[in-house]
Scaffold this motif. Structure first.
Motif, PDB file in Angstrom:
ATOM      1  N   LEU A  54     -26.922 -25.765   7.584  1.00  0.00           N
ATOM      2  CA  LEU A  54     -27.484 -24.425   7.421  1.00  0.00           C
ATOM      3  C   LEU A  54     -27.378 -23.947   5.980  1.00  0.00           C
ATOM      4  O   LEU A  54     -28.364 -23.496   5.383  1.00  0.00           O
ATOM      5  CB  LEU A  54     -26.770 -23.437   8.353  1.00  0.00           C
ATOM      6  CG  LEU A  54     -27.151 -21.970   8.171  1.00  0.00           C
ATOM      7  CD1 LEU A  54     -28.593 -21.743   8.606  1.00  0.00           C
ATOM      8  CD2 LEU A  54     -26.211 -21.086   8.946  1.00  0.00           C
ATOM      9  N   ASN A  55     -26.209 -24.070   5.399  1.00  0.00           N
ATOM     10  CA  ASN A  55     -26.023 -23.583   4.034  1.00  0.00           C
ATOM     11  C   ASN A  55     -26.724 -24.467   3.004  1.00  0.00           C
ATOM     12  O   ASN A  55     -27.180 -23.983   1.970  1.00  0.00           O
ATOM     13  CB  ASN A  55     -24.530 -23.447   3.721  1.00  0.00           C
ATOM     14  CG  ASN A  55     -23.899 -22.339   4.524  1.00  0.00           C
ATOM     15  OD1 ASN A  55     -24.451 -21.248   4.626  1.00  0.00           O
ATOM     16  ND2 ASN A  55     -22.767 -22.619   5.126  1.00  0.00           N
TER      17      ASN A  55
ATOM     18  N   ARG B 200     -30.220 -23.243   3.175  1.00  0.00           N
ATOM     19  CA  ARG B 200     -30.313 -21.949   2.475  1.00  0.00           C
ATOM     20  C   ARG B 200     -30.301 -22.151   0.966  1.00  0.00           C
ATOM     21  O   ARG B 200     -31.016 -21.468   0.242  1.00  0.00           O
ATOM     22  CB  ARG B 200     -29.153 -21.040   2.886  1.00  0.00           C
ATOM     23  CG  ARG B 200     -29.299 -20.475   4.275  1.00  0.00           C
ATOM     24  CD  ARG B 200     -28.116 -19.640   4.707  1.00  0.00           C
ATOM     25  NE  ARG B 200     -27.747 -18.661   3.707  1.00  0.00           N
ATOM     26  CZ  ARG B 200     -26.532 -18.152   3.577  1.00  0.00           C
ATOM     27  NH1 ARG B 200     -25.572 -18.518   4.397  1.00  0.00           N
ATOM     28  NH2 ARG B 200     -26.278 -17.277   2.650  1.00  0.00           N
TER      29      ARG B 200
ATOM     30  N   SER C 165     -16.908 -22.402   0.958  1.00  0.00           N
ATOM     31  CA  SER C 165     -16.078 -21.891   2.053  1.00  0.00           C
ATOM     32  C   SER C 165     -16.069 -22.854   3.230  1.00  0.00           C
ATOM     33  O   SER C 165     -15.027 -23.056   3.876  1.00  0.00           O
ATOM     34  CB  SER C 165     -16.596 -20.528   2.504  1.00  0.00           C
ATOM     35  OG  SER C 165     -16.496 -19.597   1.465  1.00  0.00           O
ATOM     36  N   THR C 166     -17.215 -23.463   3.514  1.00  0.00           N
ATOM     37  CA  THR C 166     -17.283 -24.452   4.590  1.00  0.00           C
ATOM     38  C   THR C 166     -16.393 -25.650   4.271  1.00  0.00           C
ATOM     39  O   THR C 166     -15.684 -26.155   5.143  1.00  0.00           O
ATOM     40  CB  THR C 166     -18.740 -24.917   4.793  1.00  0.00           C
ATOM     41  OG1 THR C 166     -19.536 -23.783   5.122  1.00  0.00           O
ATOM     42  CG2 THR C 166     -18.845 -25.938   5.896  1.00  0.00           C
TER      43      THR C 166
ATOM     44  N   GLY D 250     -22.907 -28.423  11.239  1.00  0.00           N
ATOM     45  CA  GLY D 250     -23.962 -27.413  11.339  1.00  0.00           C
ATOM     46  C   GLY D 250     -23.918 -26.427  10.180  1.00  0.00           C
ATOM     47  O   GLY D 250     -24.969 -26.027   9.650  1.00  0.00           O
ATOM     48  N   ALA D 251     -22.715 -26.032   9.776  1.00  0.00           N
ATOM     49  CA  ALA D 251     -22.588 -25.101   8.650  1.00  0.00           C
ATOM     50  C   ALA D 251     -23.070 -25.738   7.355  1.00  0.00           C
ATOM     51  O   ALA D 251     -23.726 -25.082   6.536  1.00  0.00           O
ATOM     52  CB  ALA D 251     -21.137 -24.637   8.511  1.00  0.00           C
ATOM     53  N   TYR D 252     -22.758 -27.027   7.162  1.00  0.00           N
ATOM     54  CA  TYR D 252     -23.259 -27.727   5.972  1.00  0.00           C
ATOM     55  C   TYR D 252     -24.784 -27.779   5.974  1.00  0.00           C
ATOM     56  O   TYR D 252     -25.423 -27.558   4.954  1.00  0.00           O
ATOM     57  CB  TYR D 252     -22.698 -29.147   5.889  1.00  0.00           C
ATOM     58  CG  TYR D 252     -21.364 -29.240   5.191  1.00  0.00           C
ATOM     59  CD1 TYR D 252     -21.195 -28.771   3.903  1.00  0.00           C
ATOM     60  CD2 TYR D 252     -20.274 -29.810   5.822  1.00  0.00           C
ATOM     61  CE1 TYR D 252     -19.981 -28.865   3.257  1.00  0.00           C
ATOM     62  CE2 TYR D 252     -19.052 -29.911   5.199  1.00  0.00           C
ATOM     63  CZ  TYR D 252     -18.912 -29.437   3.917  1.00  0.00           C
ATOM     64  OH  TYR D 252     -17.707 -29.532   3.284  1.00  0.00           O
TER      65      TYR D 252
ATOM     66  N   ALA E 110     -20.987 -20.160   0.276  1.00  0.00           N
ATOM     67  CA  ALA E 110     -20.826 -20.511   1.686  1.00  0.00           C
ATOM     68  C   ALA E 110     -20.516 -21.999   1.847  1.00  0.00           C
ATOM     69  O   ALA E 110     -19.718 -22.381   2.712  1.00  0.00           O
ATOM     70  CB  ALA E 110     -22.081 -20.141   2.461  1.00  0.00           C
ATOM     71  N   LEU E 111     -21.130 -22.847   1.024  1.00  0.00           N
ATOM     72  CA  LEU E 111     -20.824 -24.279   1.078  1.00  0.00           C
ATOM     73  C   LEU E 111     -19.375 -24.544   0.667  1.00  0.00           C
ATOM     74  O   LEU E 111     -18.690 -25.378   1.272  1.00  0.00           O
ATOM     75  CB  LEU E 111     -21.774 -25.068   0.178  1.00  0.00           C
ATOM     76  CG  LEU E 111     -23.154 -25.344   0.760  1.00  0.00           C
ATOM     77  CD1 LEU E 111     -24.065 -25.922  -0.303  1.00  0.00           C
ATOM     78  CD2 LEU E 111     -23.053 -26.284   1.936  1.00  0.00           C
TER      79      LEU E 111
ATOM     80  N   ILE F 120     -19.263 -27.972  14.285  1.00  0.00           N
ATOM     81  CA  ILE F 120     -19.491 -26.681  13.630  1.00  0.00           C
ATOM     82  C   ILE F 120     -19.584 -26.861  12.122  1.00  0.00           C
ATOM     83  O   ILE F 120     -20.452 -26.280  11.464  1.00  0.00           O
ATOM     84  CB  ILE F 120     -18.385 -25.675  14.024  1.00  0.00           C
ATOM     85  CG1 ILE F 120     -18.532 -25.311  15.498  1.00  0.00           C
ATOM     86  CG2 ILE F 120     -18.435 -24.429  13.147  1.00  0.00           C
ATOM     87  CD1 ILE F 120     -17.376 -24.522  16.066  1.00  0.00           C
ATOM     88  N   VAL F 121     -18.702 -27.679  11.551  1.00  0.00           N
ATOM     89  CA  VAL F 121     -18.729 -27.931  10.108  1.00  0.00           C
ATOM     90  C   VAL F 121     -20.043 -28.609   9.712  1.00  0.00           C
ATOM     91  O   VAL F 121     -20.668 -28.236   8.719  1.00  0.00           O
ATOM     92  CB  VAL F 121     -17.509 -28.782   9.674  1.00  0.00           C
ATOM     93  CG1 VAL F 121     -17.693 -29.357   8.291  1.00  0.00           C
ATOM     94  CG2 VAL F 121     -16.241 -27.942   9.735  1.00  0.00           C
TER      95      VAL F 121
END
Length: 121
Positions: A73-74, A77, A96-97, A69-71, A93-94, A66-67
């Motif tokens: 995605l953000n 972005r 926060s991730t 993927g969040a990295y 968001a980065l 998940i981390v």
């Protein structure tokens, strides 16, 4: 390069070193079993502590995905954002991730230490 950007780069590199070290230390004891997909403890848990550690290892493996993927995605972005507000949102968001990853993997590391203390090994 501005001071702020330099500090962010230094923090990012430091966190990557910490993650690499933490994963090497935490995953060094029991080897993953590629045939069963078990990311850590092989076999049947012998106690409640072993069971909780097994759940935590599966959760950390999922959390790592998940981390990552969040990295991605953000980061995407942030790369495509032309509007300063959207860039700020992606940067936030980065951050926060990164904070979430530190909390999740620190909890995993602390649980590993506690397991070692409780199990005596």
């Amino acid at each position: 390069m501005s001071k702020r950007r330099f500090h962010r780069m230094a923090l990012f590199l430091l966190l990557m070193i910490v993650f690499a070290t933490l994963s090497a230390v935490v995953h060094a004891e029991p080897a993953p079993n590629p045939t069963t997909g078990d990311p850590g403890l092989s076999g049947t848990p012998q106690s409640l502590v072993d069971f909780l550690v097994k759940i935590l290892r599966w959760g950390s493996a999922l959390g790592g995905l998940i981390v990552a993927g969040a990295y991605m995605l953000n980061g995407y972005r942030l790369a495509i954002a032309h509007d300063p507000r959207k860039r700020a949102e992606a940067s936030e968001a980065l951050i926060s991730t990164t904070i979430g990853a530190v909390v999740a993997f620190a909890a995993y590391g602390i649980a590993g230490v506690l397991h070692g203390l409780v199990a005596g090994g």
